[in-house]
Write an enzyme that holds these catalytic residues in place. Structure first.
Site: not given
Ligand code: ATP
Ligand code: MG
Length: 603
Positions: A40, A301, A311
């Site tokens: 995102e 994760r 984030k």
């Molecule tokens: P955050 O929780 O940090 O805001 P998010 O999951 O909302 O991160 P996205 O932009 O939705 O961030 O993530 C894009 C992709 O990266 C998704 O497929 C998510 O599952 C993966 N991702 C995000 N954080 C991690 C992590 N710590 N380890 C592995 N994959 C991750």
């Molecule tokens: Mg997300």
């Protein structure tokens, strides 16, 4: 020195997701593997995302498939073009020279087009086509198709317009153990739903007054199936679609259908999406889309010690000024790590070593640093740099004489060649390499003691000059032995220490920034008594040194070129703050390898 690492990048990886992919290919359920990385655009990518990128692109690479970078941009309130641009640059950097050929791209502004009764993305091309005007994928490019899918759900009686507000919807959904309470508008007729949805779209209703909800099962044990919201009203312009829409699809609706439109075969996400999988599958089934359908798989994760990854928290660090920006070298962001000199190959190696787990865990920051060091040890150019300078005057060296020593650029890599390092009567050495009164086992320079100047001569300290006011040693006087040119004595006389040095007349003055972990606490997300994560910040995470003296070859160091300041650490020129004639260097990582030492102790 540490053990050489295995060349993991060429080895075939094994993990439970790759097992699934292999089985699908073997059984003919999948013809070509298509994965995606769907961030995102509401922040910069961090090391956790790097792991997901390495997994998704790694699978595409291993099985001759494709991986799409897709902006999951369905929430205009939090998203921005700046984030899109940084994400695209970070992904390209991380996969460069490794999986670029797998990066899926689409023609600029391509829309999903209806083919018969369903929507597909026409003519997806790979980045290998240099002539094509290509760009990353965006969920927002599918808004027309997604809207048509929503209309189709309404027509089939599988979605309805609900007039409850967000709090009511939430409350009525109920907790997992109890029954949910159906919406008062759950039995609305198709014609009325179509009319209301059209009026939602045309902007007739204010934000939050109505939603479109799937009609699934208010009694389901899985709360995600209790008539989830598919569309909400948001009178907000979108950075890609402008003012075209005032209703926006929610993640669960947009995500699986975007996967479908792009022909994704394996949709890999993190464990928190396990309960969403039933909804993912329900939507594809309810629309009776032609096969094959995408499938969702989940992995744990990544968490790393001494940092935070969400984030929301990273945004707070930036907005409240605890760091200099998203690319602050102390941030766990890919852009921070790139700026700091972490090689992309080291991040990929790290992702490989931690593997793909089904259960959440926390990985030591020391392992990441270990991977960085392994790579830099092989590739960094060796240079001499004095961070806290102390003047040495060689009394028996002629004042007008200058000579050059040929010094190797990297003992690990003869192909890195050599350079000329100049030597003269006045030199800089590290303050730490001199003690007027040496403590026990201190073998470096002190009065009467002889040491080797790396690659040059033996020198012996004869006296010191002190600041009369403070009593501090401000200059060391020494003599050199001309017979030891190149660093060895003809009589085989030994010295106990070799120290680095820089010729004062030829030195470049620079600022050098040293970094320690941003958080002192190992798990800043989970402090005792629920304390705010910011209380775990390390007040000493940044040390700025000015007036450092560097060898002349560093005057025009290119940002991105890894350097080892001998005996000091790995460094890189800062691409952001360096100015012509006033370079700034960042410490990538120290020479000490806590991880290798811990491993040795254990094994
Ligand atoms: P955050 O929780 O940090 O805001 P998010 O999951 O909302 O991160 P996205 O932009 O939705 O961030 O993530 C894009 C992709 O990266 C998704 O497929 C998510 O599952 C993966 N991702 C995000 N954080 C991690 C992590 N710590 N380890 C592995 N994959 C991750
Ligand atoms: Mg997300």
């Amino acid at each position: 020195m540490s053990e050489p690492i295995q060349p993991t990048e060429t080895a075939e990886r094994e993990d439970f997701i790759r097992e699934i992919v292999k089985a699908d290919l073997a059984a003919g359920r999948t013809r070509q593997v298509v994965t995606r990385f769907p961030p995102e655009p509401n922040g910069y990518l961090h090391i956790g995302h790097a792991k997901s990128i390495c997994l998704n692109f790694g699978i595409a690479r291993q099985f001759d498939g494709q991986c799409n970078l897709r902006m999951d941009d369905t929430n205009p309130a939090k998203e921005d073009v700046e984030y899109e641009e940084s994400i695209t640059a970070d992904v390209r950097w991380l996969i460069a020279g490794w999986a670029d050929h797998c990066l899926g791209f689409k023609p600029r502004k391509a829309k999903a087009v209806a083919q018969g009764d369903d929507f597909h993305l026409g003519a997806v091309r790979s980045a290998a086509d240099p002539q094509a005007d290509l760009e990353p994928f965006r969920a927002s490019d599918y808004f027309d198709a997604l809207h048509a899918f929503a209309v189709r759900l309404i027509e089939r009686g599988k979605a309805y317009v609900c007039d409850h507000n967000a709090e009511e919807v939430d409350r009525m959904r109920g907790a997992p153990g109890e029954q949910g309470e159906p919406s008062h508008w759950r039995e609305r007729g198709v014609a009325e739903n179509l009319d209301l949805f059209a009026r939602m779209r045309s902007g007739e209703f204010p934000d939050g007054s109505r939603t479109l909800r799937a009609r699934i099962d208010m009694g389901s044990q899985n709360v995600w199936l209790r008539d989830p919201v598919l569309y909400r009203i948001r009178h907000t312009a979108h950075h890609n679609t402008g003012a075209a829409w005032c209703i926006y699809p929610l993640y669960d609706f947009a995500h699986g259908l975007s996967d479908y439109i792009e022909g994704i075969t394996h949709s890999i996400c993190t464990l928190e999406f396990v309960p969403h999988r039933a909804l993912y599958d329900w939507l594809l089934e309810a629309l009776e889309l032609p096969r094959p359908l995408p499938h969702q798989y989940e992995f744990a994760r990544l968490n790393v010690t001494h940092t935070v990854m969400s984030k929301r928290k990273l945004l707070r660090l930036v907005n409240e000024g605890h760091v200099g920006g998203w690319d602050d070298p102390r941030m766990p962001t890919i852009s921070g790590m790139r700026r700091r000199g972490y090689p992309a190959a080291a991040l990929r190696d790290f992702a490989d070593r931690i593997g793909v787990a089904r259960r959440e865990n926390r990985v030591e920051l020391a392992l990441l640093e270990h991977c960085v060091r392994e790579d830099l040890n092989r590739h960094a150019l060796r240079r001499m740099a004095v961070l806290k300078p102390l003047k040495v005057v060689i009394e028996n060296y002629p004042a007008d004489q200058v000579e050059s020593f040929e010094v190797g650029n990297n003992p690990e890599d003869p192909a890195a060649g050599t350079r000329q390092v100049r030597f003269s009567r006045e030199l800089w050495i590290e303050q730490d390499d001199f003690r007027e009164v040496p403590p026990p086992k201190y073998f470096r320079l002190s009065p009467g003691v002889e040491v080797r100047l790396r690659g040059a001569y033996f020198i012996r300290c004869t006296s010191v000059v002190k600041d009369p006011a403070t009593g501090e040693v401000v200059e060391v006087r020494a003599t050199y032995d001309p017979e030891t040119r190149g660093g060895n004595a003809p009589d085989n006389r030994k010295v106990k220490a070799t120290i680095h040095w820089v010729s004062a007349a030829h030195a470049v003055e620079a600022e050098v920034r040293l970094f320690e972990p941003l958080f002192s606490s190992e798990v800043p997300d989970d402090l005792p008594d629920g304390a705010d994560f910011l209380t775990g910040l390390n007040p000493a995470s940044l040390e700025v040194l000015t007036g450092c003296r560097l060898e002349a070859a560093l005057a025009d160091a290119t940002p991105g070129t890894p350097l080892q300041f001998e005996r000091v650490g790995y460094f890189v020129a800062d691409p952001r703050d360096s100015k012509p004639g006033a370079p700034v260097f960042l410490r990538t990582v120290t020479l000490k390898d806590a991880w290798a030492r811990a491993e040795k102790r254990q094994g």
